[in-house]
Design an enzyme around this catalytic site. Structure first.
Site: not given
Ligand code: AMP
Length: 214
Positions: A13, A88, A127, A160, A171
């Site tokens: 995203k 969300r 990531r 992160r 998540r």
């Protein structure tokens, strides 16, 4: 452009929103980025959001809805916006519809990026992110520069906290339970465009732009 970009964590995203919003000349409005900045700055909002974010839970609806109401009333959003990571939950989507109704600027498109769960886990575990400009890297497919600093803005690249494996699972659960129902919500409005999120950044961007033109 008045659009929402949604999809599971790690679907791409943020990366796609940067390209699409730049091309369309509208601001990318990412609640995750706004909350991370507030957390780094130690503001009351940041302190309130921190524990939710670190555990992979959603920040309460009232908090993020307030944020978005404020942000979309800013002058640069008058010509359009691309929402990234908001809404969300169904209550967030209802609040957004109500706000945009008041402003006489209804939503035009909801782009849903679809990526299989095993691919997501691989993407998130590798990531690395620039905490300043938000640019994402991946240890294998798009490694950060050897000096560990962002190629765009020079800030030190980090992992992160919510990209740790145990938080990623939380998540994904939250996405399935709270966010996936938005597919039906926007499907019923006839503005949902489902897009295959697999492939290079350019391939996915091209699919999204084609969906926006239709
Ligand atoms: P993101 O960068 O979009 O993955 O967001 C990171 C974290 O910020 C999420 O895991 C949530 O804790 C919080 N967050 C971002 N956007 C929202 C939202 N629309 N509603 C609730 N929490 C959010």
């Amino acid at each position: 452009m008045r659009a929402v970009l949604m999809g599971p964590p790690g679907a791409g995203k943020g990366t796609q929103a940067k390209v699409l919003s730049h091309d369309a000349g509208v601001p990318q409005v990412a609640t995750g980025d706004i909350l991370r900045l507030a957390r780094e700055q130690g503001t009351p909002l940041g302190r309130q959001a921190q524990s939710y974010m670190d555990s992979g839970a959603l920040v309460p609806d009232s908090v993020v809805i307030g944020l978005i109401e404020q942000r979309l009333r800013e002058p640069d959003a008058a010509a359009g916006f691309l929402l990234d990571g908001f809404p969300r939950t169904v209550p967030q989507a209802e609040a957004l519809d109500a706000l945009l109704g008041t402003l006489s600027r209804p939503l035009q498109d909801v782009l849903l990026l679809q990526v299989a769960e095993d691919v997501i886990v691989g993407r998130l575990s590798g990531r690395r992110t620039c905490p300043s400009c938000g640019r994402a890297y991946h240890v294998e497919s798009d490694p950060p520069p050897a000096n560990g600093r962002c190629g765009t803005c020079g800030t030190e690249i980090v992992t992160r906290p919510d990209d740790r494996p145990e938080t990623v699972q939380a998540r994904l659960r939250v996405y399935a339970e709270s966010t996936a129902p938005l597919r039906e919500y926007y499907g019923a409005q006839g503005i949902l465009r489902q897009i295959d999120g697999l492939g290079t950044v350019e391939e996915v961007t091209a699919r999204m732009q084609a969906a926006l033109r239709r």
